[in-house]
Motif scaffolding. Structure first.
Motif, short mmCIF file in Angstrom:
data_model
loop_
_atom_site.label_atom_id
_atom_site.label_comp_id
_atom_site.label_asym_id
_atom_site.label_seq_id
_atom_site.Cartn_x
_atom_site.Cartn_y
_atom_site.Cartn_z
N ILE A 189 0.88 -1.13 0.00
CA ILE A 189 -0.03 0.07 0.19
C ILE A 189 0.93 1.31 0.05
O ILE A 189 0.62 2.25 -0.71
N ALA A 190 1.87 1.26 0.88
CA ALA A 190 2.68 2.53 0.99
C ALA A 190 3.53 2.63 -0.29
O ALA A 190 3.63 3.84 -0.84
N HIS A 191 4.03 1.65 -1.21
CA HIS A 191 4.65 1.96 -2.25
C HIS A 191 3.70 1.95 -3.36
O HIS A 191 4.19 2.86 -4.57
N ASP A 192 2.65 1.36 -3.52
CA ASP A 192 2.01 1.08 -5.01
C ASP A 192 0.58 2.00 -4.78
O ASP A 192 -0.26 2.22 -5.61
N GLY A 193 0.24 2.14 -3.45
CA GLY A 193 -1.16 2.77 -3.15
C GLY A 193 -2.32 1.85 -2.94
O GLY A 193 -2.04 0.58 -3.50
N ALA A 194 -3.53 2.14 -2.38
CA ALA A 194 -4.42 1.26 -1.92
C ALA A 194 -5.12 0.38 -3.26
O ALA A 194 -5.29 -0.93 -3.02
N GLU A 195 -5.55 1.12 -4.12
CA GLU A 195 -5.85 0.71 -5.34
C GLU A 195 -5.21 -0.52 -6.01
O GLU A 195 -5.77 -1.52 -6.21
N LYS A 196 -3.91 -0.09 -6.37
CA LYS A 196 -3.03 -1.09 -6.96
C LYS A 196 -2.83 -2.29 -5.83
O LYS A 196 -2.73 -3.71 -6.22
N ASN A 341 -0.59 1.53 8.19
CA ASN A 341 -1.35 1.11 7.02
C ASN A 341 -2.11 -0.22 7.26
O ASN A 341 -2.73 -0.87 6.50
N GLU A 344 -5.95 -0.44 6.48
CA GLU A 344 -6.39 -0.46 5.38
C GLU A 344 -6.13 -1.90 4.66
O GLU A 344 -6.74 -2.45 3.69
#
Length: 355
Positions: A189-196, A341, A344
């Motif tokens: 999540i930290a590197h790619d974002g929640a959607e990815k 994170n 999430e």
């Protein structure tokens, strides 16, 4: 009420003390002027269950004369206990095996902030709380293992690649309730974002060889047996097999190989075991002394020899079987982000149906 030094180790001694203090803190019999005086000891609530830790406690006592009394239980259970005991708690140090659980403990306000120059110098900023509430003690990587006979699938280089449909039916991994998986997803999540990250989790679910079950040991044995080609596990579990003196365990270790993802990018995901001084510690000075002791060079090497963990202190080289798996590129994401994170990550696991 005056409490004397707790002598000897084990659950019963400190548990009895905890119960007495808890009753006092909850309105039990009182003469109105209790003074908690506990000297010459340090009381540890630990979510780690390793003989190597107990050996270090014994050594600390031999060197300092300070008795180490401890309770071992699950991290979440100990957090709840600390929260319920509040200022009546005898605990001085809380130790646990994942940055995500350290975050949960901080959310329940069970730590105090300390400004310890020795600890700040020994532990890199990445592996300690920004306000000195907890410090990393050891670290491990969450890696991919594969069946040697089947080989590493072509094109697999990153954690993100594990979601590729090319690896359908290949992956064995623990359930989403496992904190290690939650922390791994938190890093994604930290590197790619929640959607990815959600797309990744859904892709991994589609690639399961079987429904998640068991612990990391279960995944290693399944990969060795060819039930799945790939497994997601912590590095120290693998070294227990690969470096084992037990013939049967070593035979399992011979059938697997380790793969550290994202070596051409951010590096492999690393996590920590860590410790903090509790908010109402009656022996706060001894608590800091114990954490300092656990971060000495020789103690760091003992974590490696005894449980195949990597030293968290820079410049201290790992010893034992895990020493054969060093030198990889590590993700430098602050450990605190793994906790931040985590909520999430749990929601994503639920949405994609990761059991």
């Amino acid at each position: 009420m005056i409490l004397k030094t707790v002598s000897g180790k084990g659950f019963s001694a400190i548990a009895g003390l905890a119960a007495a203090l808890f009753l006092a803190g909850c309105g039990g019999p009182s003469d109105g002027g209790e003074e908690r005086v506990i000297t010459g000891s340090v009381n540890v609530y630990s979510g780690r269950h390793y003989d190597s830790d107990l050996a270090l406690y014994d050594q600390f006592t031999a060197e300092t004369g300070i008795d180490v009394n401890y309770i071992e239980a699950g991290g979440d259970a100990l957090i709840e206990r600390l929260a319920q005991e509040a200022e009546a708690s005898p605990a001085d140090v809380f130790i646990t095996a994942d940055a995500g659980i350290l975050w949960r403990a901080d959310e329940r306000d069970v730590f105090r902030s300390i400004d310890n120059e020795t600890l700040n110098e020994r532990v890199p900023e990445q592996f300690r709380h920004p306000d000195g509430k907890w410090y990393g003690l050891s670290k491990r990587a969450r890696i991919v293992i594969y069946n040697k006979d089947m080989g590493l699938p072509e094109g697999l280089e990153t954690y993100e690649d594990l979601a590729d449909p090319a690896y359908r039916g290949m992956i064995c991994v623990r359930s989403s309730s496992n904190i290690y998986n939650q922390s791994l997803l938190a890093s994604i999540i930290a590197h790619d974002g929640a959607e990815k990250a959600q797309g990744w989790a859904a892709g991994v679910v589609a690639n399961f060889a079987r429904k998640p079950q068991g612990n990391d040991t279960t995944q290693i044995e399944a990969v060795a047996a060819g039930l799945c080609r790939l497994g997601i596990v912590n590095s120290y579990y693998t070294a227990r097999y690969i470096g084992s003196d037990n013939e049967q365990a070593a035979a399992i270790g011979d059938k697997i190989e380790l793969f550290f993802p994202n070596q051409n990018g951010r590096g492999a995901h690393v996590n920590i075991s860590g410790a903090g001084v509790t908010k109402y510690a009656p022996n706060a000075e001894n608590a800091e002394r114990l954490i300092e002791f656990l971060l000495r060079d020789e103690s760091q090497k003992a974590f490696a020899r005894g449980n195949n963990e990597y030293p968290v202190v820079p410049g201290v080289e790992a010893e034992g079987p895990i020493a054969a798996y060093t030198g990889f590129k590590e993700d430098d994401l602050p450990a605190s982000v793994l906790g931040e994170n985590q909520p999430e990550a749990v929601r994503i696991f639920e949405r994609v149906g990761w059991p």
